[in-house]
Scaffold this active site. Structure first.
Site, PDB file in Angstrom:
ATOM      1  N   THR A  78       0.972  -1.613  -0.197  1.00  0.00           N
ATOM      2  CA  THR A  78      -0.063   0.272   0.167  1.00  0.00           C
ATOM      3  C   THR A  78       0.487   1.673   0.027  1.00  0.00           C
ATOM      4  OG1 THR A  78       0.094  -0.057   2.370  1.00  0.00           O
ATOM      5  CG2 THR A  78      -1.676  -0.751   1.381  1.00  0.00           C
ATOM      6  N   LYS A 148      -3.467  11.368  11.411  1.00  0.00           N
ATOM      7  CA  LYS A 148      -3.908  12.678  11.436  1.00  0.00           C
ATOM      8  C   LYS A 148      -4.948  13.599  10.072  1.00  0.00           C
ATOM      9  CE  LYS A 148      -0.048  16.211   8.715  1.00  0.00           C
ATOM     10  NZ  LYS A 148       0.688  15.908   8.199  1.00  0.00           N
ATOM     11  N   ARG A 228     -11.691   7.134  42.842  1.00  0.00           N
ATOM     12  CA  ARG A 228     -12.350   8.217  43.522  1.00  0.00           C
ATOM     13  C   ARG A 228     -11.455   9.616  43.620  1.00  0.00           C
ATOM     14  NH1 ARG A 228     -15.706   6.970  48.546  1.00  0.00           N
ATOM     15  NH2 ARG A 228     -16.030   8.927  48.310  1.00  0.00           N
ATOM     16  N   HIS A 286      -1.469  -0.815  55.660  1.00  0.00           N
ATOM     17  CA  HIS A 286      -0.851   0.340  55.271  1.00  0.00           C
ATOM     18  C   HIS A 286       0.760  -0.632  54.459  1.00  0.00           C
ATOM     19  CE1 HIS A 286      -2.742   3.620  56.362  1.00  0.00           C
ATOM     20  NE2 HIS A 286      -3.202   2.978  57.673  1.00  0.00           N
ATOM     21  N   GLU A 338     -11.013  -4.884  54.358  1.00  0.00           N
ATOM     22  CA  GLU A 338     -11.328  -4.307  53.103  1.00  0.00           C
ATOM     23  C   GLU A 338     -11.306  -4.565  51.983  1.00  0.00           C
ATOM     24  OE1 GLU A 338     -10.881  -0.382  52.401  1.00  0.00           O
ATOM     25  OE2 GLU A 338     -11.285   0.057  54.881  1.00  0.00           O
ATOM     26  N   ASP A 479      23.082  -4.172  70.255  1.00  0.00           N
ATOM     27  CA  ASP A 479      22.128  -3.742  70.895  1.00  0.00           C
ATOM     28  C   ASP A 479      21.042  -4.371  70.633  1.00  0.00           C
ATOM     29  OD1 ASP A 479      22.385  -1.842  68.530  1.00  0.00           O
ATOM     30  OD2 ASP A 479      21.933  -0.014  70.057  1.00  0.00           O
TER      31      ASP A 479
HETATM   32  N1  LIG Z   1       3.853  -3.108   2.723  1.00  0.00           N
HETATM   33  C1  LIG Z   1       2.601  -2.451   2.905  1.00  0.00           C
HETATM   34  O1  LIG Z   1       2.665  -2.368   2.226  1.00  0.00           O
HETATM   35  C2  LIG Z   1       1.698  -2.807   3.907  1.00  0.00           C
HETATM   36  N2  LIG Z   1       0.419  -2.505   2.994  1.00  0.00           N
HETATM   37  C3  LIG Z   1      -0.591  -3.414   4.115  1.00  0.00           C
HETATM   38  N3  LIG Z   1      -0.085  -4.196   4.798  1.00  0.00           N
HETATM   39  C4  LIG Z   1      -0.041  -4.897   5.909  1.00  0.00           C
HETATM   40  O2  LIG Z   1      -1.044  -5.826   5.687  1.00  0.00           O
HETATM   41  C5  LIG Z   1      -1.499  -6.575   6.148  1.00  0.00           C
HETATM   42  C6  LIG Z   1      -2.696  -7.126   5.774  1.00  0.00           C
HETATM   43  O3  LIG Z   1      -2.519  -7.540   4.407  1.00  0.00           O
HETATM   44  P1  LIG Z   1      -3.079  -9.114   3.633  1.00  0.00           P
HETATM   45  O4  LIG Z   1      -4.002  -7.910   3.081  1.00  0.00           O
HETATM   46  O5  LIG Z   1      -2.495  -9.543   2.811  1.00  0.00           O
HETATM   47  O6  LIG Z   1      -3.667  -9.668   5.157  1.00  0.00           O
HETATM   48  C7  LIG Z   1      -2.380  -5.441   7.612  1.00  0.00           C
HETATM   49  O7  LIG Z   1      -1.975  -5.829   8.114  1.00  0.00           O
HETATM   50  C8  LIG Z   1      -1.367  -3.797   6.736  1.00  0.00           C
HETATM   51  O8  LIG Z   1      -1.300  -3.548   8.076  1.00  0.00           O
HETATM   52  C9  LIG Z   1       1.396  -3.726   4.630  1.00  0.00           C
HETATM   53  N4  LIG Z   1       1.645  -4.949   5.232  1.00  0.00           N
HETATM   54  C10 LIG Z   1       3.335  -4.207   6.243  1.00  0.00           C
HETATM   55  O9  LIG Z   1       4.178  -3.126   6.308  1.00  0.00           O
END
Ligand SMILES: NC(=O)c1ncn([C@@H]2O[C@H](COP(=O)(O)O)[C@@H](O)[C@H]2O)c1NC=O
Length: 525
Positions: A78, A148, A228, A286, A338, A479
């Site tokens: 990704t 973010k 509390r 205590h 307690e 002592d």
């Molecule tokens: N490297 C990447 O680009 C990447 N993108 C997503 N992941 C992880 O891959 C997992 C999902 O992978 P899958 O859909 O193949 O089971 C998720 O835990 C996600 O956090 C990656 N894996 C590790 O860094």
């Protein structure tokens, strides 16, 4: 429409497109189906996409979106501008919206990611290479980006939130306040993940030196309860958990809410009770014991522990190192207590204890297990290996007979009980014991003479006579010891090691008292 409802409606962002990439596939099919039914388009990675497709839900693979194959054994899936521009575009800004249009990138409204199981892989004893491979890179990048950009995107890192996601998808989306909370959770999630990785590197994989103490100390805690108040009513307080179980995650079976002082005393009580292999009961006030005893069963141990100092045991905290029996529960129900904590309760025991409305009944499994203790000081913290009677001198087989007749095996066991029980007493500590039970405890004094006096006074003349005495550290002068010998103790165990040991031994010899040196001390502050 109220003012609140107006704000909620205006900050709500409908969910039209979601990115889903999860290691933990719990609840994934229901989530995907629900999102699809709510009109949400799904984009997903490798095996997440396969599982969604297998459930009969339409899904676009990330590869189709990026035009780039997932590669390097999943290290790159990704990490692509088409993904990250879609997450990071601030849709409040016309310029960002225009740039997305020019680039042909569609924005995401929702990101659902959970990470590779790094901690679990380390805990499984996997090889370093296997652990390194489980450091998620793409996942945290997406989570942090979405968190973010919470004004435009909602982020979810736990299957526990899927029900909220489906409700939001059907109801016009999350409002800004909800997206902020989700972002806060997401940053907590990635922070804890990175602390686990950094700690493993510092402590194990790439330690800076061989001191045994990592050059980085990371810890993350999640708030469990707001209490509390703290030690005093003018102090605010809360309980945090580190995810390892123990007392902080004990199950409360009955009674009033636990207080700050209840927790500290219960911690001290468990520490004391689990020092003994036989059935043991420790009663704490205590943070100091007003009775510790072992017995053939826990009911007997409790009778003996309570008899040590019934006056102080009123309002005490009781820890038991075995399941609580009905017989023990009947005894405890007679005394204002307690808290009682134990690993389990036999059938009917909780009901007996519950006759008292307020007593807090806790179930905490296993012995205290923190391998290290961290103590905050102004501007920093001290870390030490936890004292668990692991020193050579804690085994009577390694003791040195300093003076007097060697004890029989039975007598030596009595003295060994005194030695172990004394460890639970705040320094300077002197403890007198008889028949596997403390009979006089002198705790927390700033000189050993006063601790000895207190122990003898608490025991009373009859019980002190023929008792077994332990001192948590050496006698700097004769002592303190002389107070014990004058009270008629049968034997004394102490670390030894004072420059005046000779005088102390001479005093014991003169009194005809057997004295052993352990070579180990047990200060406890
Ligand atoms: N490297 C990447 O680009 C990447 N993108 C997503 N992941 C992880 O891959 C997992 C999902 O992978 P899958 O859909 O193949 O089971 C998720 O835990 C996600 O956090 C990656 N894996 C590790 O860094």
């Amino acid at each position: 429409m109220t003012a609140n409802e107006t704000t909620t409606a205006t900050t709500q962002r409908p969910i039209r497109r979601a990115l889903v990439s999860v290691y933990d596939k719990t609840g994934l099919e229901e989530l995907a189906r629900g999102l699809h039914e709510a009109g949400v388009a799904l984009v997903s990675t490798g095996s997440t996409a396969s599982k969604i497709a297998a459930a009969g839900v339409p899904v676009t693979k990330v590869e189709e979106l990026t035009g780039f194959p997932e590669c390097l054994d999943g290290r790159v899936k990704t990490l692509h501008p088409r993904v990250h521009a879609g997450i990071l575009a601030d849709l409040r800004l016309e310029d960002h919206r225009n740039q997305l249009a020019e680039l042909g990138v569609e924005p995401f409204d929702l990101v659902i990611v959970n990470l590779y199981p790094f901690r679990e892989t380390v805990a499984s004893g996997a090889t370093p290479d296997e652990c390194v491979e489980q450091i998620d890179i793409g996942g945290p990048s997406m989570v942090r980006a979405a968190a973010k950009n919470h004004p435009s995107v909602a982020v979810v890192t736990s299957p526990a939130r899927y029900a909220d996601v489906l409700a939001a998808a059907q109801g016009g989306g999350f409002d800004l306040a909800a997206r902020k909370r989700l972002a806060a959770e997401a940053f907590q999630h990635t922070a804890a993940y990175d602390v686990a990785v950094a700690s493993w590197f510092a402590d194990d994989y790439a330690a800076a030196d061989d001191s045994g103490f990592p050059d980085f100390l990371g810890a993350t805690y999640a708030r469990k309860n707001v209490l509390r108040y703290g030690e005093n009513p003018h102090q605010g307080a809360a309980l945090y958990v580190d995810g390892t179980g123990g007392l902080a995650e004990a199950e409360q079976l009955h009674g009033k809410e636990m207080s700050y002082n209840n927790y500290t005393d219960t911690d001290a009580a468990r520490r004391a009770a689990y020092d003994h292999a036989d059935p043991c009961v420790a009663i704490i006030k205590h943070a100091n014991p007003c009775g510790i005893a072992t017995g053939a069963d826990v009911a007997e141990a409790h009778r003996k522990a309570h008899a040590c100092d019934p006056l102080s045991a009123f309002g005490g905290v009781i820890a038991v190192n075995r399941p609580v029996t009905v017989e023990l529960a009947e005894q405890v129900a007679e005394i204002f207590t307690e808290v009682i904590v134990a690993p389990a309760y036999e059938d009917g025991a909780v009901e007996v204890l519950a006759r008292k409305k307020n007593i807090r009944v806790l179930r905490a499994e296993g012995a205290p297990a923190n391998p290290v203790e961290v103590k905050p000081i102004d501007g920093g913290a001290l870390l030490q290996v936890t004292d668990r009677l692991q020193a050579e001198g804690d085994d009577p087989a390694n003791w040195t007979l300093a003076t007097g007749e060697a004890l029989s095996a039975e007598e030596l066991a009595e003295l060994a009980f005194a030695w172990k029980a004394c460890r639970a007493v705040k320094s300077n500590a002197i403890l007198l014991a008889k028949d596997g039970a403390s009979v006089g405890v002198g705790m927390g004094q700033v000189n050993r003479v006063d601790s000895a006096k207190l122990a003898v006074e608490r025991a009373g003349a009859e019980r002190a006579q023929g008792s077994y005495a332990a001192s948590d550290a050496f006698f700097p002068f004769p002592d303190g010891l002389e107070i014990l010998t004058a009270a008629g103790v049968k034997a004394v165990v102490q670390p030894g090691g004072s420059v005046r040991d000779e005088q102390v031994v001479e005093a014991a010899q003169k009194a005809g008292v057997t004295m052993y040196f352990t070579g180990t001390r047990h200060f406890f502050h």
